[in-house]
Design a protein around this motif. Structure first.
Motif, PDB file in Angstrom:
ATOM      1  N   MET A 160       0.953  -1.044   0.410  1.00  0.00           N
ATOM      2  CA  MET A 160       0.300  -0.156   0.011  1.00  0.00           C
ATOM      3  C   MET A 160       0.778   1.534  -0.489  1.00  0.00           C
ATOM      4  O   MET A 160       0.402   2.411  -0.578  1.00  0.00           O
ATOM      5  N   ALA A 161       2.216   1.410   1.056  1.00  0.00           N
ATOM      6  CA  ALA A 161       3.147   2.305   0.915  1.00  0.00           C
ATOM      7  C   ALA A 161       3.372   2.598  -0.600  1.00  0.00           C
ATOM      8  O   ALA A 161       3.858   3.707  -0.716  1.00  0.00           O
ATOM      9  N   ILE A 162       3.769   1.965  -1.359  1.00  0.00           N
ATOM     10  CA  ILE A 162       4.601   1.693  -1.981  1.00  0.00           C
ATOM     11  C   ILE A 162       3.885   2.363  -3.582  1.00  0.00           C
ATOM     12  O   ILE A 162       3.836   3.024  -4.296  1.00  0.00           O
ATOM     13  N   GLU A 163       2.524   1.887  -3.977  1.00  0.00           N
ATOM     14  CA  GLU A 163       1.443   1.891  -4.976  1.00  0.00           C
ATOM     15  C   GLU A 163       1.397   3.285  -4.828  1.00  0.00           C
ATOM     16  O   GLU A 163       1.204   3.713  -5.435  1.00  0.00           O
ATOM     17  N   SER A 164       0.832   3.364  -3.381  1.00  0.00           N
ATOM     18  CA  SER A 164      -0.400   4.682  -3.073  1.00  0.00           C
ATOM     19  C   SER A 164       0.389   5.759  -2.299  1.00  0.00           C
ATOM     20  O   SER A 164      -0.392   6.997  -2.169  1.00  0.00           O
ATOM     21  N   PRO A 168      -5.804   7.058  -0.462  1.00  0.00           N
ATOM     22  CA  PRO A 168      -7.340   5.697  -1.100  1.00  0.00           C
ATOM     23  C   PRO A 168      -7.934   5.781  -2.465  1.00  0.00           C
ATOM     24  O   PRO A 168      -8.320   5.400  -3.161  1.00  0.00           O
ATOM     25  N   PHE A 169      -7.719   7.387  -2.888  1.00  0.00           N
ATOM     26  CA  PHE A 169      -8.316   8.023  -4.489  1.00  0.00           C
ATOM     27  C   PHE A 169      -6.859   7.957  -5.385  1.00  0.00           C
ATOM     28  O   PHE A 169      -6.690   8.971  -6.009  1.00  0.00           O
ATOM     29  N   ALA A 170      -5.941   7.546  -5.161  1.00  0.00           N
ATOM     30  CA  ALA A 170      -4.501   7.243  -6.323  1.00  0.00           C
ATOM     31  C   ALA A 170      -5.351   6.476  -7.288  1.00  0.00           C
ATOM     32  O   ALA A 170      -6.229   5.763  -7.076  1.00  0.00           O
ATOM     33  N   GLU A 171      -4.981   7.071  -8.499  1.00  0.00           N
ATOM     34  CA  GLU A 171      -5.808   6.628 -10.390  1.00  0.00           C
ATOM     35  C   GLU A 171      -4.155   6.392 -10.698  1.00  0.00           C
ATOM     36  O   GLU A 171      -3.572   7.332 -11.002  1.00  0.00           O
ATOM     37  N   SER A 172      -3.728   4.978 -11.301  1.00  0.00           N
ATOM     38  CA  SER A 172      -2.047   5.613 -12.416  1.00  0.00           C
ATOM     39  C   SER A 172      -2.697   5.563 -13.453  1.00  0.00           C
ATOM     40  O   SER A 172      -4.018   5.760 -14.458  1.00  0.00           O
ATOM     41  N   PRO A 173      -1.708   6.510 -14.759  1.00  0.00           N
ATOM     42  CA  PRO A 173      -2.646   6.446 -16.078  1.00  0.00           C
ATOM     43  C   PRO A 173      -3.020   5.017 -16.442  1.00  0.00           C
ATOM     44  O   PRO A 173      -3.427   5.124 -17.650  1.00  0.00           O
ATOM     45  N   GLN A 177      -6.061   1.552  -9.663  1.00  0.00           N
ATOM     46  CA  GLN A 177      -7.171   2.467  -8.429  1.00  0.00           C
ATOM     47  C   GLN A 177      -6.697   2.326  -7.253  1.00  0.00           C
ATOM     48  O   GLN A 177      -6.567   1.080  -6.246  1.00  0.00           O
ATOM     49  N   GLY A 178      -6.747   3.422  -6.233  1.00  0.00           N
ATOM     50  CA  GLY A 178      -6.701   3.514  -4.853  1.00  0.00           C
ATOM     51  C   GLY A 178      -5.851   2.939  -4.055  1.00  0.00           C
ATOM     52  O   GLY A 178      -4.972   2.993  -4.755  1.00  0.00           O
ATOM     53  N   LEU A 179      -5.318   1.694  -2.673  1.00  0.00           N
ATOM     54  CA  LEU A 179      -4.258   1.904  -2.162  1.00  0.00           C
ATOM     55  C   LEU A 179      -3.354   1.218  -2.080  1.00  0.00           C
ATOM     56  O   LEU A 179      -2.389   1.839  -2.542  1.00  0.00           O
ATOM     57  N   MET A 180      -4.285   0.156  -3.105  1.00  0.00           N
ATOM     58  CA  MET A 180      -3.501  -1.768  -4.002  1.00  0.00           C
ATOM     59  C   MET A 180      -3.183  -0.968  -5.279  1.00  0.00           C
ATOM     60  O   MET A 180      -2.530  -1.735  -5.521  1.00  0.00           O
ATOM     61  N   GLN A 181      -3.688   0.254  -5.893  1.00  0.00           N
ATOM     62  CA  GLN A 181      -3.279  -0.345  -6.799  1.00  0.00           C
ATOM     63  C   GLN A 181      -4.003  -0.982  -7.827  1.00  0.00           C
ATOM     64  O   GLN A 181      -3.691  -1.439  -8.827  1.00  0.00           O
ATOM     65  N   ASN A 202     -13.384   2.363  -2.446  1.00  0.00           N
ATOM     66  CA  ASN A 202     -13.504   1.956  -1.178  1.00  0.00           C
ATOM     67  C   ASN A 202     -12.474   1.674  -0.730  1.00  0.00           C
ATOM     68  O   ASN A 202     -11.566   0.564  -0.936  1.00  0.00           O
ATOM     69  N   PRO A 203     -12.222   2.302   0.717  1.00  0.00           N
ATOM     70  CA  PRO A 203     -10.075   1.661   1.283  1.00  0.00           C
ATOM     71  C   PRO A 203     -10.873   0.169   2.349  1.00  0.00           C
ATOM     72  O   PRO A 203     -10.075  -0.833   1.555  1.00  0.00           O
ATOM     73  N   VAL A 204     -11.686  -0.113   2.256  1.00  0.00           N
ATOM     74  CA  VAL A 204     -11.954  -1.282   2.704  1.00  0.00           C
ATOM     75  C   VAL A 204     -12.155  -2.581   1.496  1.00  0.00           C
ATOM     76  O   VAL A 204     -11.078  -3.308   1.456  1.00  0.00           O
TER      77      VAL A 204
END
Length: 299
Positions: A160-164, A168-173, A177-181, A202-204
């Motif tokens: 989670m830390a490395i991905e996003s 919780p709202f991160a999104e790659s090109p 999506q999300g915490l774990m992309q 949704n984080p959960v």
């Protein structure tokens, strides 16, 4: 003639009595109004004096406020039922007190885990500048999910830390999506029971689906490194550009934090994207950071 004079006299006397009674009533009402007015005046003056004294003496105002608060607390306590724990601990009339049952190994481990979670939550909150309550929710969810699917919670948190960066709202090109992309379009079936692909942010839901995917890749790959390489989408390539190295480095930090060690919190941006080792040396670097799969993948 005499009877007429007598009747007139009686009527005059009656009227005089009524007039006197009305006069007395008027005097009585006026007296009451005057008394009420005087009372209001005295009350108003007293209130002004009290306000002036409290304004001039803040210590008296504080003491009065504290006294009123204590009185209110006493009144509330008199109508509040005793806590359930007290009722459960209080022995019944004539019954012998029950001896305390010592904690089992699992219960002690659970208590230790709670303390570890507090350390991990505090460290991640500072490192990634996440509100304490939000970090606590993410860490708790990671631990609960890890316990359910039998995966190390610290590995989940490291991903989670490395991905996003715990956003919780991160999104790659590419649409991760999300915490774990998570690629919700690819893994849409895993979101069906969680509200559909709309739950990807949704984080959960994101933590659960991402953890299941990670566990599947680790199991199929036969090692944590192979699982991470597949997770980042580099299974068909010779190198993962240092992704596995960064995740395992963060995992080692979290492991130290969970053991109660003081680990410095550095710039999260630098922590999420350190300089990747040279491709020729990367396998050796990852191998040096490798830990037993049973220690990482299992609880």
């Amino acid at each position: 003639m005499t009877h007429r004079n007598t009747g007139v006299a009686v009527s005059t006397h009656t009227l005089a009595a009524v007039a006197t009674s009305l006069a007395k009533s008027r005097v009585t009402v006026r007296s009451l109004l005057t008394t009420f007015q005087h009372t209001l005046t005295i009350f108003g003056v007293t209130a002004l004096v009290v306000i002036g004294v409290l304004y001039a003496r803040p210590d008296l105002a504080h003491a009065l406020s504290k006294s009123l608060a204590q009185q209110a607390a006493v009144e509330v306590a008199t109508v509040t039922a005793p806590p359930l724990s007290a009722l459960m601990e209080a022995p019944a009339s004539g019954a012998q007190p029950v001896a305390e049952t010592p904690l089992t190994a699992d219960e002690k481990a659970l208590m230790g885990t709670k303390k570890q979670q507090e350390w991990v939550t505090s460290w991640l909150s500072k490192r990634y500048r996440v509100a304490g309550d939000a970090a606590n929710m993410l860490v708790s969810t990671a631990y609960l999910t890890a316990r359910e699917i039998k995966l190390d919670p610290l590995l989940i948190l490291a991903v989670m830390a490395i991905e996003s960066g715990l956003n919780p709202f991160a999104e790659s090109p590419m649409g991760a999506q999300g915490l774990m992309q998570v690629m919700s379009k690819v893994h849409h079936d895993k979101f069906q029971d969680l509200g559909g692909v709309q739950a990807a942010l949704n984080p959960v839901a994101n933590i659960r689906v991402g953890s299941l995917i990670l566990k599947d890749y680790v199991t199929r790959g036969g090692s944590v490194e192979a699982g991470l390489k597949t997770y980042v989408g580099a299974a068909a390539f010779e190198s993962d550009d240092g992704y596995g190295y960064r995740v395992l480095a963060e995992y080692r930090r979290l492991k130290q934090v969970s053991a109660g060690k003081k680990v410095p919190t550095t710039n999260p941006v630098m922590a999420a994207a350190p300089v990747a080792p040279a491709p020729a040396k990367q396998p050796e670097t990852v191998a040096a950071a490798k830990m037993p799969d049973s220690q990482i993948a299992g609880l």
